[in-house]
Write an enzyme that holds these catalytic residues in place. Structure first.
Site, PDB file in Angstrom:
ATOM      1  N   HIS A 192       0.740  -1.181  -0.010  1.00 54.94           N
ATOM      2  CA  HIS A 192       0.045  -0.038   0.007  1.00 54.94           C
ATOM      3  C   HIS A 192       0.778   1.327  -0.113  1.00 54.94           C
ATOM      4  O   HIS A 192       0.676   2.146  -0.600  1.00 54.94           O
ATOM      5  CB  HIS A 192      -0.852  -0.033   1.188  1.00 54.94           C
ATOM      6  CG  HIS A 192      -1.908   1.390   1.293  1.00 54.94           C
ATOM      7  ND1 HIS A 192      -2.919   1.316   0.708  1.00 54.94           N
ATOM      8  CD2 HIS A 192      -1.714   2.365   1.928  1.00 54.94           C
ATOM      9  CE1 HIS A 192      -3.636   2.341   0.932  1.00 54.94           C
ATOM     10  NE2 HIS A 192      -2.833   3.077   1.848  1.00 54.94           N
ATOM     11  N   HIS A 207       3.285   5.905  -1.852  1.00 58.20           N
ATOM     12  CA  HIS A 207       3.966   7.207  -0.958  1.00 58.20           C
ATOM     13  C   HIS A 207       5.378   6.983  -1.378  1.00 58.20           C
ATOM     14  O   HIS A 207       6.128   7.424  -0.516  1.00 58.20           O
ATOM     15  CB  HIS A 207       3.710   7.205   0.277  1.00 58.20           C
ATOM     16  CG  HIS A 207       2.185   7.668   0.651  1.00 58.20           C
ATOM     17  ND1 HIS A 207       1.490   8.750   0.167  1.00 58.20           N
ATOM     18  CD2 HIS A 207       1.263   6.437   0.944  1.00 58.20           C
ATOM     19  CE1 HIS A 207       0.264   8.591   0.683  1.00 58.20           C
ATOM     20  NE2 HIS A 207      -0.026   7.288   0.844  1.00 58.20           N
ATOM     21  N   LYS A 250      -5.133  10.123  -8.424  1.00 53.11           N
ATOM     22  CA  LYS A 250      -4.524  10.041  -7.020  1.00 53.11           C
ATOM     23  C   LYS A 250      -4.977  11.827  -6.617  1.00 53.11           C
ATOM     24  O   LYS A 250      -4.065  12.410  -7.150  1.00 53.11           O
ATOM     25  CB  LYS A 250      -3.217   9.903  -6.736  1.00 53.11           C
ATOM     26  CG  LYS A 250      -2.714  10.234  -5.388  1.00 53.11           C
ATOM     27  CD  LYS A 250      -3.221   9.016  -4.344  1.00 53.11           C
ATOM     28  CE  LYS A 250      -2.553   9.273  -3.055  1.00 53.11           C
ATOM     29  NZ  LYS A 250      -3.076   8.059  -1.913  1.00 53.11           N
TER      30      LYS A 250
END
Length: 316
Positions: A192, A207, A250
């Site tokens: 994730h 990220h 995003k």
């Protein structure tokens, strides 16, 4: 699949960028009262050890190793629109040969093709992928960054040994759980946060600047704009950006730009263990930063310990 006995349950809608509410009724292994217990660390200690991690990151990008084209800055009101304001790519130049030949980078990159990017599909960890995970852990535990974090955790009595910390770190980050209502073991904290996932038509997580660069280089990421560029004059810096990955939006995602994989993992783990499910205020190069962590509330490993759901730097 990783070992140590994964316990997994139904997992429904997410909370923030990470966890979510549990199933309507308890399932085997379910503990409603289970919550991550933060080790007692003062704000001063947290500031000090985060500065030590920052100073220890010898593998981070240097001046000129990364050149960005930030282009258009959007405000908060525009984040859901998904308008493409950027005529050019985000990454103008990355010193790939110098940076990505370093062991922690090269072994991190080897992990990025191990995941089903769309949730709802089982993640099958092959023997080769298991070896790649171990090789990555071998590499990061040989760095000053991870040695610094290990020493801090052992001094605080959080773990009895480096081996115990490494085993727990692997489970909390690589252990599998379900983000698809129990249909599949389709996610992990590492996937994730560092790889990203496509879920319900949107990008979830994602990220890592290394992964963003890899996606843009392959033509699968379309950079749209940015909303925040941190005050650091050297790497790592914090960047909040908007992009589409294979058409999935995003709306705003934040990342450390130019950091090493071991720095990201160490800082996120520090905050996850000391400020779980809260904002974690750290100091990097004399400047303040805040990390948000989430634990996965719906399934556990070991004695009721929670997996990482998400962790990332906050932006204004």
């Amino acid at each position: 699949m990783t070992a140590l006995g994964l316990l997994w349950l139904l997992a429904f809608a997410g909370v923030g960028d990470g966890g979510g509410p549990g199933p309507a009724s308890p399932q085997p292994g379910w503990r409603r009262d289970a919550a991550p217990v933060a080790v007692a660390v003062s704000e001063q200690e947290l500031s000090g050890v985060s500065e030590q991690l920052y100073g220890a990151d010898g593998n981070r990008a240097g001046s000129g190793d990364i050149v960005l084209r930030l282009q258009h800055r959007i405000d908060a009101a525009e984040t859901r629109a998904g308008i493409d304001y950027a005529a050019q790519r985000l990454f103008s130049y990355v010193a790939e040969e110098r940076l990505f030949s370093r062991p922690t980078f090269s072994r991190f990159l080897a992990l990025l093709d191990n995941y089903e990017e769309v949730t709802g599909h089982n993640e099958t960890v092959t023997a080769e992928e298991e070896e790649e995970e171990e090789a990555f852990l071998d590499a990061i535990f040989q760095t000053r960054v991870m040695a610094t974090l290990t020493s801090f955790f052992l001094a605080k009595g959080l773990y009895p040994s480096e081996e115990a910390f490494r085993a727990d770190l692997k489970e909390m980050w690589f252990g599998l759980y379900s983000r698809s209502g129990g249909k599949a073991l389709d996610s992990s904290g590492f996937e994730h946060v560092f790889h990203g996932e496509l879920r319900r038509g949107k990008v979830s997580g994602g990220h890592s600047w290394v992964q963003l660069h890899a996606l843009e280089r392959s033509g699968r990421l379309n950079y749209l704009s940015y909303s925040y560029d941190g005050p650091w004059a050297t790497f790592p810096d914090v960047l909040a950006l908007q992009y589409r990955w294979s058409g999935h939006l995003k709306s705003i995602g934040s990342t450390f730009m130019g950091s090493s994989p071991e720095f990201d993992l160490a800082l996120y783990t520090l905050c996850y263990k000391t400020r779980p499910d809260h904002q974690c205020r750290v100091s990097l190069g004399g400047k303040a930063a805040t990390i948000q962590t989430y634990s996965w509330a719906n399934s556990f490993y070991g004695d009721g310990r929670r997996f990482v759901a998400s962790s990332y730097p906050l932006s204004p």
